[in-house]
Design an enzyme around this catalytic site. Structure first.
Site, PDB file in Angstrom:
ATOM      1  N   HIS A 114       0.830  -1.199   0.000  1.00 27.81           N
ATOM      2  CA  HIS A 114       0.000   0.000   0.000  1.00 27.81           C
ATOM      3  C   HIS A 114       0.870   1.256   0.000  1.00 27.81           C
ATOM      4  O   HIS A 114       2.052   1.186  -0.348  1.00 27.81           O
ATOM      5  CB  HIS A 114      -0.994  -0.048   1.158  1.00 27.81           C
ATOM      6  CG  HIS A 114      -1.613  -1.424   1.303  1.00 27.81           C
ATOM      7  ND1 HIS A 114      -2.562  -1.903   0.442  1.00 27.81           N
ATOM      8  CD2 HIS A 114      -1.341  -2.440   2.175  1.00 27.81           C
ATOM      9  CE1 HIS A 114      -2.882  -3.146   0.779  1.00 27.81           C
ATOM     10  NE2 HIS A 114      -2.153  -3.501   1.827  1.00 27.81           N
ATOM     11  N   GLU A 151      -1.976   0.148   8.081  1.00 24.45           N
ATOM     12  CA  GLU A 151      -1.096  -0.875   7.529  1.00 24.45           C
ATOM     13  C   GLU A 151       0.004  -0.227   6.692  1.00 24.45           C
ATOM     14  O   GLU A 151       1.162  -0.674   6.722  1.00 24.45           O
ATOM     15  CB  GLU A 151      -1.920  -1.846   6.670  1.00 24.45           C
ATOM     16  CG  GLU A 151      -1.079  -2.951   6.053  1.00 24.45           C
ATOM     17  CD  GLU A 151      -1.862  -3.814   5.083  1.00 24.45           C
ATOM     18  OE1 GLU A 151      -3.068  -3.572   4.899  1.00 24.45           O
ATOM     19  OE2 GLU A 151      -1.246  -4.734   4.496  1.00 24.45           O
ATOM     20  N   HIS A 206       3.052  -6.830   4.596  1.00 22.17           N
ATOM     21  CA  HIS A 206       1.645  -6.511   4.848  1.00 22.17           C
ATOM     22  C   HIS A 206       1.276  -6.852   6.290  1.00 22.17           C
ATOM     23  O   HIS A 206       2.021  -7.532   7.003  1.00 22.17           O
ATOM     24  CB  HIS A 206       0.723  -7.317   3.910  1.00 22.17           C
ATOM     25  CG  HIS A 206       0.792  -6.889   2.492  1.00 22.17           C
ATOM     26  ND1 HIS A 206      -0.101  -6.012   1.937  1.00 22.17           N
ATOM     27  CD2 HIS A 206       1.687  -7.200   1.509  1.00 22.17           C
ATOM     28  CE1 HIS A 206       0.220  -5.798   0.666  1.00 22.17           C
ATOM     29  NE2 HIS A 206       1.302  -6.506   0.386  1.00 22.17           N
ATOM     30  N   GLU A 288       2.080 -11.550   5.796  1.00 20.97           N
ATOM     31  CA  GLU A 288       1.090 -10.860   6.626  1.00 20.97           C
ATOM     32  C   GLU A 288       1.592 -11.026   8.060  1.00 20.97           C
ATOM     33  O   GLU A 288       1.525 -12.107   8.638  1.00 20.97           O
ATOM     34  CB  GLU A 288      -0.290 -11.492   6.457  1.00 20.97           C
ATOM     35  CG  GLU A 288      -0.846 -11.431   5.034  1.00 20.97           C
ATOM     36  CD  GLU A 288      -1.413 -10.064   4.676  1.00 20.97           C
ATOM     37  OE1 GLU A 288      -1.474  -9.191   5.567  1.00 20.97           O
ATOM     38  OE2 GLU A 288      -1.816  -9.878   3.517  1.00 20.97           O
TER      39      GLU A 288
HETATM   40 ZN    ZN Z   1      -1.991  -5.373   2.732  1.00 17.93          ZN
END
Ligand code: ZN
Length: 324
Positions: A114, A151, A206, A288
Site C-alpha cells: 500500500h 497498515e 503486509h 502478513e
Molecule cells: Zn496489505
C-alpha cells in the site's frame, strides 16, 4: 492486507481446524522454524516481549473460528483509516549498499504494501490493471488497527528497518515505494520493479485485516499460474523456499505463532489471485505479519520493539535464502 478486490473471490482451500499439536504442522512444512518454535515452547519468549507470552499460546491452538475468514478484504470506509499522518517523503535512511558483507552482490527488493497516500487517491488506486489471470484494482488503501494505525505506515516502518539490517550484510536493497510518491505503485508496477531489478528475492510486507480473534502471521506463496502475462511456473519452487525460510525466521525471532485462521497452522498460504505474485519473474512472497483488527496482534504491530523483531526475522529469512 493485500489486493483482494470485491469482484474476485477465488476458491480457497478449506480451512481445517488444527488437528494435532501445532509443532507437527510447523515441523512438516516450515523446517527452519522448528528449532525456534521448540525453544520458544520450552522456555518461553526469552526475547522479553511480554506481548508474546506463552500464556497466550493456548488461544493459538484453537480451531479457526468458523466464518471468521476475512482474508483482508479492505473495505473502503473502514474505521480508523484516517489516522495516518505520515507525509510522503519521510525517508529516514538513504539506500547505501555496504562495501562488503555476506550478501554483497545480492539484490533484495522490499515491497512495502500500500502507500500512506492511497487514502487520498482512491480513483487512481481503483483503476484496473491486468494481472495476467484477470483485471484488478491498481492498489488498495490497506487496513488499519481499530485505533487508526495504518497498515501502510506499518509496512513502511518494517521495510525501512529491514533495509538497515540487509544493507549491513552487504545487500543492495531497493524499494517499490518509500513514501516518496503520492500513491501506489499499482500491483503490476510493484512486480515490474522486482523483475527489472533482477532481484534475488522480493518480499512484500503486509498486515492483515481479519476479524478479532484471528491471530498470527502467514507467508503467501505464489501458486502456479500460466495465463496472459502471468507465468509463475519458474518461480514457484524458489519462492516456496524463500517463504519457508522467512516464516521460520519470523517465528523464531518474534515468537509469534503461525496464523490460526489461514494455512492450517503452517504459517504458509498459496494464492493465485495476487498480481504482485502472478506477474513476478523472480522469487517473491508476501508476509502478513499479524492481524491489525485483533487487539493482541495490534498491540504487537504498534510496538516499535516488536517491529524491529519482525524486520530482523524477515531479513534473516531472506539472508538464509540468499546464502543457500
Ligand atoms: Zn496489505
Amino acid at each position: 492486507m493485500s489486493y483482494v478486490g470485491p469482484d474476485f473471490e477465488p476458491p480457497r482451500p478449506p480451512r481445517h481446524p488444527l488437528r494435532g499439536p501445532l509443532t507437527v504442522a510447523v515441523a512438516a512444512l516450515v523446517p527452519g522454524a522448528l528449532v525456534g518454535w521448540l525453544v520458544w515452547q520450552t522456555v518461553g519468549d526469552s526475547g522479553g516481549d511480554a506481548q508474546a507470552s506463552p500464556s497466550s499460546a493456548s488461544s493459538w491452538g484453537k480451531p479457526a473460528t468458523p466464518g471468521a475468514s476475512d482474508d483482508g478484504k479492505e473495505q473502503p470506509g473502514d474505521s480508523g483509516r484516517t489516522g495516518d499522518s505520515e507525509k510522503p517523503g519521510e525517508s529516514p535512511s538513504a539506500s547505501a549498499p555496504a562495501a562488503s558483507g555476506p550478501l554483497k552482490g545480492k539484490v533484495v527488493v522490499i515491497d512495502p504494501g500500500h502507500n500512506p497516500g492511497n487514502f487520498q487517491h482512491t480513483s487512481e488506486i481503483n483503476q484496473q490493471v491486468n494481472i495476467g489471470t484477470n483485471s484488478k484494482e491498481c492498489d488498495t488503501t490497506g487496513t488499519a488497527t481499530n485505533d487508526g494505525y495504518t497498515e501502510a505506515k506499518f509496512t513502511l516502518d518494517v521495510a525501512r528497518r529491514m533495509r538497515t539490517v540487509l544493507e549491513k550484510e552487504g545487500a543492495t536493497v531497493k524499494f517499490t515505494q518509500d513514501g516518496d510518491r503520492p500513491w501506489g505503485p499499482c500491483v503490476d508496477e510493484r512486480a515490474e520493479i522486482g523483475n527489472k531489478a533482477d532481484a534475488d528475492a522480493v518480499v512484500s510486507i503486509h498486515a492483515d485485516g481479519a476479524g478479532a480473534g484471528n491471530r498470527g502471521f502467514h507467508v503467501i506463496l505464489p501458486g502456479s499460474v500460466h495465463s496472459g502475462a502471468a507465468d509463475t511456473r519458474p518461480i514457484v519452487a524458489s519462492s516456496r523456499e524463500l517463504g519457508e525460510r522467512v516464516a521460520g525466521s519470523f517465528l523464531r525471532v518474534t515468537g509469534s505463532a503461525p496464523s490460526n485462521y489461514i494455512g492450517g497452522g503452517t504459517g504458509l498460504d498459496v494464492r493465485k489471485d495476487l498480481g504482485g505474485l502472478n506477474l513476478s519473474t523472480v522469487p517473491k512472497v508476501f508476509i502478513e505479519c499479524g492481524n491489525m483488527r485483533d487487539s493482541k496482534d495490534a498491540a504487537q504491530l504498534t510496538s516499535s520493539a516488536w517491529r524491529q523483531k519482525a524486520a530482523q526475522g524477515i531479513s534473516d529469512g531472506i539472508a538464509s535464502f540468499l546464502k543457500k
